[in-house]
Design an enzyme around this catalytic site. Structure first.
Site, short mmCIF file in Angstrom:
data_model
loop_
_atom_site.label_atom_id
_atom_site.label_comp_id
_atom_site.label_asym_id
_atom_site.label_seq_id
_atom_site.Cartn_x
_atom_site.Cartn_y
_atom_site.Cartn_z
N HIS A 126 0.82 -1.22 0.00
CA HIS A 126 0.00 0.00 0.00
C HIS A 126 0.85 1.26 0.00
O HIS A 126 0.35 2.34 -0.22
CB HIS A 126 -0.97 0.00 1.19
CG HIS A 126 -0.36 0.45 2.49
ND1 HIS A 126 0.60 -0.26 3.16
CD2 HIS A 126 -0.58 1.56 3.24
CE1 HIS A 126 0.94 0.40 4.28
NE2 HIS A 126 0.25 1.49 4.34
N CYS B 244 6.24 0.78 12.10
CA CYS B 244 5.05 0.94 11.26
C CYS B 244 4.12 -0.26 11.42
O CYS B 244 2.90 -0.14 11.32
CB CYS B 244 5.43 1.10 9.79
SG CYS B 244 6.24 2.67 9.45
N CYS C 252 31.40 14.20 14.93
CA CYS C 252 31.75 15.26 13.97
C CYS C 252 32.48 16.43 14.61
O CYS C 252 32.73 17.43 13.94
CB CYS C 252 30.51 15.72 13.20
SG CYS C 252 29.36 16.69 14.18
N CYS D 232 -4.14 -10.34 23.26
CA CYS D 232 -3.80 -9.14 22.49
C CYS D 232 -3.30 -9.63 21.13
O CYS D 232 -3.53 -10.77 20.75
CB CYS D 232 -2.76 -8.30 23.21
SG CYS D 232 -1.18 -9.10 23.39
#
Lengths: 525, 110
Positions: free
Chosen positions: A158, A282, A352, A478
């Protein structure tokens, strides 16, 4: 099962043939192009010899053959070593293909040539990497490298727009190569199969001008940023979750560590990784396709801006320095976009700054453990074995006898509490289950320990309702079997087990285990 | 918590992004009044605001998802009027009337 294997294998074969076909078409186009050029050159030469060139006339009619061949050899020499001067800097098809961006002052001929001579490495060919790669390949970047170790899954489609239904189970790199090659065969595509590791990071990134971080874990984000600083490459970093996205251009300009005029790196902005339990993927949090697509598209845009940036006209008039920023995209807020000024390089940055401690040798040796640095959430094992029941045994409880209480089966023999969020519960649930969203469980104040409500702190409705049926055992389920364990503990803290008289436990492995071991038709999402 | 302006309070806007709103009853934006002077008698700064938010507005008991070691946890950026708080003195920044304080949790999905 057997037919599934056959289908998979056929798909694989089709994909392989398609990719071979694409490659053959590309080769054919190249050969045709070359032979066309040869014919043109030949025609030109012949034209020169036969029509009105006085030298040609002499050669044909008036010069001794020995001398003629010598002169011809001398004349031919330079033509063989230097290719014929091209009349236009771009190929004819390139003027057409890139015409719409070529006529923009931001790009122009020089910008297009910069893109053509540039190389970009895209780490992660998922929701961010797919649109980013599509736009960069479309724009005519000379070389694009793709890094990914995953294969295409149906739940990717998707949002991961380079992959398609027929390419499920193919590696993401291979799938993306096919789509990108058919989009623009002029671009050189370099596959880097497998995940980026500390040992391979520097050698993988080295050949490229700019890097896009399209990955999805904190560990890879630190690794890529550290490597970009060590190699002096600008980094375009983006991320997305649910309805939100974030974008940063880091290490830009990519000056050596210690030079405070260089752009900040990921570690300057986030010196310490977030606690592992606060990181949401996600897969767990959800993601809207156009949200992550927007962020990947913006990465391509920023890459084009960095690559086509015109050098300053003179030393007295240096090109303006882009201020470091964080772009926040929030699809359901108004305004949707917001730009935040970021800090400059951190004076004590471990990578850095002048006090940097990270060396290329340390990275290459593999002694840097980024996964450990960011922490991991191991499998949760918060309950004892007599507080847990397998999906198969729970199925027996629904049909037969409860192995823990010995009670007879009946619909009302127990309470099944499903602690997924309501939106997931509404997708699919077990008959007779009661929904108590996990957010309602976690948001119960800690002070509610042992649960007795008082005037200032009324008891949550779901807690009172569970209290009313004090005799029925409670099963908690769950999605995967983690939140259910936390909930069982919480229920016992609230005293719902009546001091141990009522059984409360969870279903091991959650609805995923239920689907795998009991009901294959239960939807997987 | 005063909901109208009194003597000695300042009005500010607090925003949450990147999922932090879930810790604050899904409110992305709060308009609130805070005391101009904190309990110690010094002018209210970001450190005070973070404590105040935790005690007054955070319903979720998992405080560690917002605060760790007495400061905002790693992975949360604090932005004062659209600039990184590191540009403004971090949690020592003294809050002014009308300030916009944004808490952003970094995202990792891709």
């Amino acid at each position: 099962m057997a037919s599934e294997t056959v289908i998979g294998s056929l798909r694989q074969q089709i994909a392989t043939c398609e990719s071979q076909l694409q490659d053959l078409k590309r080769q054919l186009a190249e050969v045709e192009h070359q032979s066309q050029q040869r014919r043109t050159n030949l025609a030109l030469e012949q034209g020169v010899h036969t029509i009105d060139d006085p030298l040609a006339f002499d050669f044909s009619h008036g010069i001794h053959d020995d001398f003629k061949s010598e002169v011809l050899a001398a004349l031919a020499q330079p033509e063989e070593t230097t290719p014929p001067q091209r009349r236009w800097p771009l190929e004819a098809n390139e003027y057409k293909r890139y015409g719409r961006q070529l006529i923009m002052p931001e790009i122009g001929l020089q910008g297009q040539l910069r893109l053509k001579n540039a190389s970009v490495l895209i780490v992660g060919v998922g929701g961010l990497g797919c649109p980013a790669a599509a736009y960069l390949v479309g724009a005519g970047v000379g070389k694009v490298g793709l890094v990914d170790g995953d294969t295409v899954e149906e739940s990717n489609l998707h949002r991961q727009i380079l992959h398609s239904t027929a390419k499920v189970n193919m590696t993401k790199v291979e799938s993306a190569m096919i789509a990108l090659h058919s989009l623009n065969p002029n671009v050189e595509l370099v596959p880097h199969q497998g995940r980026l590791t500390p040992e391979t990071a520097l050698s993988t990134l080295q050949p490229y001008d700019i890097v896009l971080d399209c990955t999805d874990t904190p560990a890879s984000r630190y690794l890529i940023s550290d490597s970009c600083v060590l190699l002096g490459k600008p980094l375009i970093s983006a991320s997305a979750l649910r309805t939100d996205g974030q974008l940063m251009v880091l290490n830009n300009p990519p000056l050596p560590p210690g030079n405070t005029s260089g752009g900040p790196c990921y570690r300057c902005v986030f010196p310490k990784p977030p606690p592992a339990e606060s990181v949401v993927t996600c897969g767990d949090g959800g993601i809207l396709g156009p949200v992550v697509g927007t962020m990947g598209t913006l990465q391509a845009l920023e890459a084009i801006k960095v690559l086509t940036k015109q050098p300053s006209a003179s030393l007295n008039d240096p090109a303006p320095v882009d201020h470091p920023f964080l772009l926040i995209f929030s699809a359901y807020s108004s305004p949707m976009f917001r730009t935040i000024r970021l800090r400059t390089r951190k004076l004590k940055c471990a990578v850095c700054s002048a006090h940097a401690t990270l060396t290329p040798e340390a990275l290459n040796s593999g002694s840097m453990d980024y996964v450990q640095f960011c922490g991991t959430v191991g499998p949760i094992d918060a309950l004892s074995s007599n507080e847990r029941i397998s999906a198969e045994n729970y199925a027996k409880v629904r049909l037969n006898v409860n192995p823990f209480t010995g009670s007879e089966p009946s619909k009302d023999s127990h309470i099944l509490v499903d602690v997924r969020e309501k939106v997931q519960f509404d997708l699919c649930n077990l008959e007779g289950s009661v929904n108590v969203p996990f957010s309602a469980v976690t948001s119960l104040p800690v002070g509610a320990r042992n649960g007795r409500a008082n005037e200032s702190n009324p008891e949550a409705v779901w807690v009172s309702e569970l209290r009313q049926h004090a005799d029925k055992p409670i099963f908690v389920v769950c999605r995967r079997g983690n939140d259910s364990q936390f909930t069982v503990k919480k229920m016992k803290e609230l005293g719902l087990d009546n001091g141990g008289q009522r059984w409360i436990g969870d279903i091991r492995g959650g609805l995923l285990a239920w689907r795998d071991n009991v009901d294959r038709e239960f939807p997987e999402y | 918590m005063p909901d109208t302006q009194n003597e000695g309070t300042i009005k500010i806007t607090v925003e949450f992004s990147g999922g932090l709103e879930m810790l604050f009853s899904n409110e992305r934006k709060l308009s609130l009044y805070i005391p101009a002077i904190d309990a110690d008698g010094s002018r209210s700064n970001i450190a005070f605001l973070v404590r105040h938010l935790c005690e007054t507005f955070m319903n979720d008991p998992r405080k560690e998802l917002f605060v760790l070691d007495d400061t905002v946890r790693p992975g949360i950026l604090v932005l004062i009027n659209d600039a990184d708080w590191e540009l403004e003195g971090e949690d020592k920044y003294v809050i002014e009337e009308g300030d916009n304080i944004l808490f952003v949790s970094t995202l990792h999905g891709g």
